[in-house]
Scaffold this motif. Sequence first.
Motif, mmCIF file in Angstrom:
data_model
loop_
_atom_site.group_PDB
_atom_site.id
_atom_site.type_symbol
_atom_site.label_atom_id
_atom_site.label_comp_id
_atom_site.label_asym_id
_atom_site.label_seq_id
_atom_site.Cartn_x
_atom_site.Cartn_y
_atom_site.Cartn_z
ATOM 1 N N ASP A 41 -1.148 7.218 -0.424
ATOM 2 C CA ASP A 41 -1.119 6.738 -1.695
ATOM 3 C C ASP A 41 -0.683 5.565 -2.078
ATOM 4 O O ASP A 41 0.346 4.868 -2.308
ATOM 5 N N LEU A 42 -1.731 4.916 -2.200
ATOM 6 C CA LEU A 42 -1.821 3.490 -2.363
ATOM 7 C C LEU A 42 -2.315 2.736 -3.686
ATOM 8 O O LEU A 42 -3.116 3.424 -4.113
ATOM 9 N N SER A 43 -1.489 1.947 -4.313
ATOM 10 C CA SER A 43 -2.148 1.388 -5.388
ATOM 11 C C SER A 43 -3.329 0.458 -5.505
ATOM 12 O O SER A 43 -3.733 -0.018 -4.268
ATOM 13 N N PRO A 44 -4.100 0.150 -6.424
ATOM 14 C CA PRO A 44 -5.066 -0.469 -6.357
ATOM 15 C C PRO A 44 -4.983 -1.986 -5.732
ATOM 16 O O PRO A 44 -5.648 -2.382 -4.910
ATOM 17 N N ALA A 45 -3.923 -2.616 -5.930
ATOM 18 C CA ALA A 45 -3.329 -4.023 -5.575
ATOM 19 C C ALA A 45 -3.152 -3.742 -3.881
ATOM 20 O O ALA A 45 -3.822 -4.614 -3.047
ATOM 21 N N GLN A 46 -2.529 -2.666 -3.585
ATOM 22 C CA GLN A 46 -2.486 -2.208 -1.921
ATOM 23 C C GLN A 46 -3.765 -2.066 -1.149
ATOM 24 O O GLN A 46 -3.966 -2.734 -0.335
ATOM 25 N N GLN A 47 -4.542 -1.354 -1.952
ATOM 26 C CA GLN A 47 -5.793 -1.367 -1.314
ATOM 27 C C GLN A 47 -6.668 -2.531 -1.154
ATOM 28 O O GLN A 47 -7.411 -2.877 -0.256
ATOM 29 N N GLN A 48 -6.858 -3.326 -2.385
ATOM 30 C CA GLN A 48 -7.448 -4.700 -2.224
ATOM 31 C C GLN A 48 -6.704 -5.593 -1.321
ATOM 32 O O GLN A 48 -7.593 -6.562 -0.732
ATOM 33 N N ASP A 55 1.061 9.397 4.507
ATOM 34 C CA ASP A 55 1.019 9.082 3.129
ATOM 35 C C ASP A 55 -0.046 7.871 2.877
ATOM 36 O O ASP A 55 -0.225 6.992 3.601
#
Length: 316
Positions: A38-45, A36
Amino acid sequence: MNLFRAVRAVSEASGDGPVDWHAVGEAAKAATDPGDLDLSPAQQQAYADDVKAAHRRIEEVAGVEFDLPDTVELHHRHHWIDANVPTFRRVLDELDVGPAVVPGVARTLNTGSIAASVGFLANHVLGQYDPLLLSDHDEHRLYFVHPNIVKVADMLDADFPRFRRWIAFHEVSHAAEFGAAPWLDDHLESLIQDTLEDISAIQFDRSDLKEIDTTMTAVEGYAELLMDQTFDEEYADLRAKLDARRNAGGPISTLFRRLLGLGRKRRQYERGKDFFESVAAARDVQTAAVVWESPDNLPTDEELDNPTRWLRRMDV
């Protein structure tokens, strides 16, 4: 994951060379769950923030300046396969197998064994700093295999943000080495090419292999020193858990690790770490970076076990 498709890709391997590289990629991906991403923008940041923190801290403590890729890439396992199959191909294409036509059975066996190795690595690599060494791109890259980091953090019962940050510090430590030593890419690539040419000529020069091992021991050991000196939390528990996980691997995992030389890599970590810890204890962390000023400053095999001898030779 589709094992039937993987077997079919290998069995239909074609071409004139010893390996069907398209089939390698297709088979490795068919046999590997991508995971998976499917990361949120916060997780990517959060990944980018960890990398920035590691960059800032390592420059401050180690006294070296280095650049990082503009983008931190987040991969799933199929992305990792696509990124690394060209490197495998470039290495093996250096081997001159001569003009003879490769029998279909041999090509199928070669393709299947390499696909299995690539698939195994895709399931185990956590992060990767990819310098220009043996690559077909003109910029270094930094990427993390997010599904593997999640899986291993869960298996170790480790706090995920802390484990993710630990992996980021390790990969940025490697970026610091190659950034501090612009000659390191060419030095390693030359050694590897010389070794492959010897193999093609059915020769065996232990000195080249020994120099590769010595250089990689310095690379892995310095990264371990930087981790110890710069990571902003104690991590002995993470290291112990990760080592226990490796040692507890099943027979197939153990076999692949031996075939791929991963046991040797662990020895390089340990031996190199002992060398650089001794240098830092006798002088300081900044003195350890003298290694990267010139190829002549790399420790010899004997100096790795006798850091005082290296310090005397460097006159530091």
